[in-house]
Scaffold this active site. Sequence first.
Site, PDB file in Angstrom:
ATOM      1  N   LEU A  62       0.868  -1.176   0.000  1.00  0.00           N
ATOM      2  CA  LEU A  62       0.000   0.000   0.000  1.00  0.00           C
ATOM      3  C   LEU A  62       0.903   1.222   0.000  1.00  0.00           C
ATOM      4  O   LEU A  62       1.952   1.223   0.663  1.00  0.00           O
ATOM      5  CB  LEU A  62      -0.899   0.035   1.241  1.00  0.00           C
ATOM      6  CG  LEU A  62      -2.050  -0.968   1.345  1.00  0.00           C
ATOM      7  CD1 LEU A  62      -2.801  -0.759   2.656  1.00  0.00           C
ATOM      8  CD2 LEU A  62      -3.000  -0.856   0.162  1.00  0.00           C
ATOM      9  N   ASP A  63       0.497   2.274  -0.705  1.00  0.00           N
ATOM     10  CA  ASP A  63       1.235   3.525  -0.669  1.00  0.00           C
ATOM     11  C   ASP A  63       1.367   4.011   0.768  1.00  0.00           C
ATOM     12  O   ASP A  63       0.520   3.721   1.621  1.00  0.00           O
ATOM     13  CB  ASP A  63       0.523   4.609  -1.478  1.00  0.00           C
ATOM     14  CG  ASP A  63       0.527   4.335  -2.970  1.00  0.00           C
ATOM     15  OD1 ASP A  63       1.321   3.487  -3.407  1.00  0.00           O
ATOM     16  OD2 ASP A  63      -0.260   4.976  -3.679  1.00  0.00           O
ATOM     17  N   ARG A  64       2.386   4.799   1.000  1.00  0.00           N
ATOM     18  CA  ARG A  64       2.623   5.346   2.341  1.00  0.00           C
ATOM     19  C   ARG A  64       1.392   6.078   2.876  1.00  0.00           C
ATOM     20  O   ARG A  64       1.010   5.914   4.039  1.00  0.00           O
ATOM     21  CB  ARG A  64       3.812   6.299   2.297  1.00  0.00           C
ATOM     22  CG  ARG A  64       4.162   6.933   3.641  1.00  0.00           C
ATOM     23  CD  ARG A  64       5.387   7.815   3.520  1.00  0.00           C
ATOM     24  NE  ARG A  64       5.833   8.272   4.833  1.00  0.00           N
ATOM     25  CZ  ARG A  64       6.951   8.964   5.031  1.00  0.00           C
ATOM     26  NH1 ARG A  64       7.727   9.286   4.009  1.00  0.00           N
ATOM     27  NH2 ARG A  64       7.288   9.332   6.259  1.00  0.00           N
TER      28      ARG A  64
END
Length: 252
Positions: A62-64
């Site tokens: 997942l993106d930050r």
Amino acid sequence: MDQVTNTTQPLSILYQDTELVAINKPHSLLVHRSMIASDASEFAVQLLRDQLGQRVYPAHRLDRKTAGVLLFALSESMNSIMQQQFMDGLVHKTYLAIVRGYTPDEQAIDYPLRKDDGNGGGAASRLGVLQDAFTHLKTLQRTEIALPFGKHPTSRYSLVELTPTTGRMHQLRKHMAHILHPIIGDRPHGCNKQNKLFKERFEMNTMLLHAQQLTFTHPITQEVITIKAPFQSEFERILGVLFGEASVPTVS
């Protein structure tokens, strides 16, 4: 700079058995160490390892700035199996996002994306190979609030359900920007003026993208597993601000 993640509390575990564990990842927490995020000192992999007292292996990413369901395997062999399920499109993923403007009731976004090198774009990404990318959009709610923006006396936003059938880097962010309904708080694909507006008006400095649900067949038991993540507090707060507390959808 992103809002600092509060990791004084243990990570919220949504699902756990002898082979797999899933957490509700907070906004701004990196999955693992990255050369392009040298400011970070805490990572989901290390925090969960320390919390469980054993090694963990992220089955996907997942993106930050994206919160929600993040799945880990508890062995290298299970990690290989689950990563293959993700690559083969056998894991059904559902996201919720708050975006600018009124989106259509439903829309199929079939827009190829250049392969991202994972280093923030640049020439390598611009020259990368085009890859098929498909996302289905469904509008859940729309709102118009008395918030002046540019020449307009009001602002319009939509809460959308996004279902990707491919897993390209930043796919949802790029697809929403492509159809001119960028995700609020997204940088660099979103609208900087909207992001600034939310920071000044609502003291919000995260991205309003939530990985709501994963569904897959358990490799050992063959049971269909569905894992849902409640909203993180910041996402829920902005939902209430824009759509009203009574209309905020719940994740059971």
